[in-house]
Motif scaffolding. Sequence first.
Motif, PDB file in Angstrom:
ATOM      1  N   ARG A   1      -7.820   1.180   1.706  1.00 31.37           N
ATOM      2  CA  ARG A   1      -7.567  -0.108   2.622  1.00 31.37           C
ATOM      3  C   ARG A   1      -5.740  -1.345   2.369  1.00 31.37           C
ATOM      4  NH1 ARG A   1     -11.434   0.314   5.012  1.00 31.37           N
ATOM      5  NH2 ARG A   1     -13.422  -0.565   4.813  1.00 31.37           N
ATOM      6  N   GLY A   2      -5.327   0.217   2.680  1.00 26.58           N
ATOM      7  CA  GLY A   2      -3.987   0.532   2.653  1.00 26.58           C
ATOM      8  C   GLY A   2      -3.394   1.018   1.623  1.00 26.58           C
ATOM      9  N   LEU A   3      -1.790   1.699   1.652  1.00 25.69           N
ATOM     10  CA  LEU A   3      -1.149   2.869   0.359  1.00 25.69           C
ATOM     11  C   LEU A   3      -0.578   1.539  -0.282  1.00 25.69           C
ATOM     12  CD1 LEU A   3      -1.472   5.327   2.986  1.00 25.69           C
ATOM     13  CD2 LEU A   3      -2.508   5.354   1.413  1.00 25.69           C
ATOM     14  N   ALA A   4      -0.133   0.804  -0.258  1.00 27.30           N
ATOM     15  CA  ALA A   4       1.020   1.050  -1.051  1.00 27.30           C
ATOM     16  C   ALA A   4       1.665   0.511  -1.802  1.00 27.30           C
ATOM     17  CB  ALA A   4       1.777  -1.161   0.578  1.00 27.30           C
ATOM     18  N   CYS A   5       0.143   0.356  -2.667  1.00 28.10           N
ATOM     19  CA  CYS A   5       0.798   0.200  -4.248  1.00 28.10           C
ATOM     20  C   CYS A   5       0.069   0.759  -4.661  1.00 28.10           C
ATOM     21  CB  CYS A   5      -0.443  -0.885  -4.720  1.00 28.10           C
ATOM     22  SG  CYS A   5      -2.444  -0.820  -5.000  1.00 28.10           S
ATOM     23  N   LEU A   6      -0.227   2.475  -4.333  1.00 30.11           N
ATOM     24  CA  LEU A   6      -0.652   3.856  -5.360  1.00 30.11           C
ATOM     25  C   LEU A   6       0.453   4.653  -5.567  1.00 30.11           C
ATOM     26  CD1 LEU A   6      -4.196   4.381  -2.625  1.00 30.11           C
ATOM     27  CD2 LEU A   6      -3.953   3.040  -4.721  1.00 30.11           C
ATOM     28  N   PRO A   7       1.079   4.860  -5.972  1.00 32.21           N
ATOM     29  CA  PRO A   7       1.788   6.104  -6.749  1.00 32.21           C
ATOM     30  C   PRO A   7       0.933   7.428  -6.178  1.00 32.21           C
ATOM     31  CG  PRO A   7       1.132   3.929  -8.956  1.00 32.21           C
ATOM     32  CD  PRO A   7      -0.024   4.324  -7.622  1.00 32.21           C
ATOM     33  N   GLY A   8       1.942   8.068  -5.958  1.00 31.27           N
ATOM     34  CA  GLY A   8       1.468   9.073  -5.501  1.00 31.27           C
ATOM     35  C   GLY A   8       1.845   9.388  -3.825  1.00 31.27           C
ATOM     36  N   ARG A   9       1.245   8.358  -3.315  1.00 29.97           N
ATOM     37  CA  ARG A   9       1.045   8.273  -1.984  1.00 29.97           C
ATOM     38  C   ARG A   9       2.667   7.797  -1.209  1.00 29.97           C
ATOM     39  NH1 ARG A   9      -4.668   7.752  -0.739  1.00 29.97           N
ATOM     40  NH2 ARG A   9      -4.706   7.834   1.123  1.00 29.97           N
TER      41      ARG A   9
ATOM     42  N   LEU B   1       1.553  -9.045  15.989  1.00 32.68           N
ATOM     43  CA  LEU B   1       0.904  -8.625  15.469  1.00 32.68           C
ATOM     44  C   LEU B   1      -0.160  -7.559  14.647  1.00 32.68           C
ATOM     45  CD1 LEU B   1       1.134  -9.216  11.858  1.00 32.68           C
ATOM     46  CD2 LEU B   1      -1.210 -10.165  12.151  1.00 32.68           C
ATOM     47  N   PHE B   2       0.155  -6.873  13.840  1.00 27.49           N
ATOM     48  CA  PHE B   2      -0.400  -5.515  13.974  1.00 27.49           C
ATOM     49  C   PHE B   2      -0.442  -4.586  12.173  1.00 27.49           C
ATOM     50  CE2 PHE B   2       2.268  -3.019  16.254  1.00 27.49           C
ATOM     51  CZ  PHE B   2       2.987  -1.900  15.026  1.00 27.49           C
ATOM     52  N   ASN B   3      -1.467  -3.982  12.481  1.00 28.58           N
ATOM     53  CA  ASN B   3      -1.062  -3.379  10.697  1.00 28.58           C
ATOM     54  C   ASN B   3      -0.358  -1.980  10.471  1.00 28.58           C
ATOM     55  OD1 ASN B   3      -2.924  -5.529   9.870  1.00 28.58           O
ATOM     56  ND2 ASN B   3      -4.414  -4.635   9.118  1.00 28.58           N
ATOM     57  N   ALA B   4       0.248  -2.043   9.945  1.00 28.37           N
ATOM     58  CA  ALA B   4       0.646  -0.483   9.325  1.00 28.37           C
ATOM     59  C   ALA B   4      -0.381   0.634   9.082  1.00 28.37           C
ATOM     60  CB  ALA B   4       1.832   0.037   8.922  1.00 28.37           C
ATOM     61  N   PRO B   5      -0.937   1.943   8.917  1.00 22.36           N
ATOM     62  CA  PRO B   5      -1.984   2.439   9.131  1.00 22.36           C
ATOM     63  C   PRO B   5      -2.176   2.055   7.581  1.00 22.36           C
ATOM     64  CG  PRO B   5       0.211   4.293  10.345  1.00 22.36           C
ATOM     65  CD  PRO B   5       0.642   2.745   9.995  1.00 22.36           C
ATOM     66  N   PRO B   6      -3.433   2.595   7.393  1.00 22.08           N
ATOM     67  CA  PRO B   6      -4.054   1.931   5.783  1.00 22.08           C
ATOM     68  C   PRO B   6      -4.707   3.300   5.074  1.00 22.08           C
ATOM     69  CG  PRO B   6      -5.806   1.538   7.274  1.00 22.08           C
ATOM     70  CD  PRO B   6      -4.610   2.538   8.352  1.00 22.08           C
ATOM     71  N   GLY B   7      -4.145   4.425   5.118  1.00 23.82           N
ATOM     72  CA  GLY B   7      -4.882   5.350   4.612  1.00 23.82           C
ATOM     73  C   GLY B   7      -5.650   5.885   5.345  1.00 23.82           C
ATOM     74  N   ASP B   8      -7.197   6.518   4.885  1.00 19.85           N
ATOM     75  CA  ASP B   8      -8.400   6.481   5.747  1.00 19.85           C
ATOM     76  C   ASP B   8      -9.245   5.690   5.703  1.00 19.85           C
ATOM     77  OD1 ASP B   8     -10.734   7.655   6.379  1.00 19.85           O
ATOM     78  OD2 ASP B   8     -10.681   9.836   5.039  1.00 19.85           O
ATOM     79  N   TRP B   9      -9.272   4.734   6.624  1.00 22.39           N
ATOM     80  CA  TRP B   9     -10.259   3.328   7.102  1.00 22.39           C
ATOM     81  C   TRP B   9     -11.068   3.809   6.499  1.00 22.39           C
ATOM     82  CZ3 TRP B   9      -8.620  -1.546   6.815  1.00 22.39           C
ATOM     83  CH2 TRP B   9      -9.511  -2.759   7.263  1.00 22.39           C
ATOM     84  N   ASP B  10     -11.651   5.347   7.629  1.00 18.76           N
ATOM     85  CA  ASP B  10     -12.853   5.096   7.459  1.00 18.76           C
ATOM     86  C   ASP B  10     -13.284   5.173   5.783  1.00 18.76           C
ATOM     87  OD1 ASP B  10     -13.049   4.110  10.045  1.00 18.76           O
ATOM     88  OD2 ASP B  10     -12.970   6.288  10.519  1.00 18.76           O
ATOM     89  N   ALA B  11     -13.016   6.163   4.957  1.00 20.53           N
ATOM     90  CA  ALA B  11     -13.155   6.525   4.094  1.00 20.53           C
ATOM     91  C   ALA B  11     -13.227   4.720   2.600  1.00 20.53           C
ATOM     92  CB  ALA B  11     -13.053   7.715   3.374  1.00 20.53           C
ATOM     93  N   GLY B  12     -13.061   4.379   3.686  1.00 15.05           N
ATOM     94  CA  GLY B  12     -13.143   2.669   2.783  1.00 15.05           C
ATOM     95  C   GLY B  12     -11.744   2.640   2.056  1.00 15.05           C
TER      96      GLY B  12
END
Length: 278
Positions: free
Chosen positions: A71-79, A58-69
Motif C-alpha cells: 500500500r505504498g513505498l514511500a516509507c520503506l527503506p531499500g525501496r 487526482l490519482f495515486n502514484a504506483p503503490p508497489g505490488d497492490w495485489d500482493a497487499g
Amino acid sequence: MPRFAANLTMLYNEHAFLDRFAAAAADGFKGVEYLFPYAFAASDIARRLAEHGLQQVLFNAPPGDWDAGERGLACLPGREAEFRAGFAKALEYAQALDCPRIHVMAGLAPAGAERAALAATYEANLAWAAGQAASAGRDVLIEPINTRDMPGFFLNRQDEAHRTVMAIGAPNLKVQFDLYHCQIVEGDVAMKIRQYLPTGRVGHFQIAGVPMRHEPDLGELNHPYLFGVIDEVAAACGWQGWVGCEYRPARGAVPGGTSDGLGWLRAAGAQPQRMPPT
C-alpha cells in the motif's frame, strides 16, 4: 457548495473502467479521480476526459505490488529506486492527463521496523518527489488512512501529516484530507477543517459515510453541515480545490447503483452556499 469529483475506482462499477467517465459526466460530475491509471494508456484516458468535458483532479502514484497487499513505498527503506521510478511514471501520466495532483501512499510499516528509520525514508522520498513535481507544476499529496481499513499503514492522523509537510517545507507538498478516515481515527472533523484548511496545506478532500463507507448521507457524519464548513472556510482563505467522492455505493455494482444513490448530491446543490456566522 464544494466541487465534487467522482472516484471512478469505487463509483459506477457496473461499467468497464473507461466507460465510467461517460456515466459520471451524465450524472453531472465535472471532475474525476481514481486510484491508479496505469493499466490503461494515458491517451485512452485523456480521450475520455476530453469527450465528456471532465477534469482529472487526482490519482495515486504506483503503490508497489497492490495485489500482493502493498500500500505504498514511500516509507520503506531499500525501496527508494522503485519509488522514484514509479513516481516518474506518475508524472508522465499527470502530464498527459493534465492532472494537478498526485497522491503518494506512505506504505505499511514492516513488523519490527524502527519508526524513526521509516520516517526518515518517508521524508526523504517526499522531498525528492515534491522537487520533481514542482518542476512539472504538480502537487504531491499525502493522506492519513485509518488502520481499521488498512492495518499497519504508516500515516494515520491529520496532525502527523501536517507536521511532515511542515518539516519538509515544499510548497507543493500538501495533505489529502479524507473526512471518512479522520472521523474513524480521531473525530472532531469540523474543527480540523477550520484548523487546517486556512494553512494552505490541504490540497484535496475526500468523503464517504462512516462506518460503512457508503454514500455520505448514510452514517454518523453530518455531511451537509461539513460541506457548509468547507464552503465557509474556503471562501475566507481562497481555497478552490475538489472533494472526491470515494465511497462504495450501498446498492453495489448493479445497473444504476451509483446514480440512484446520488440524492445526497442533489440535496447538496440546494444547500446554502455559506454557513451562518458562528
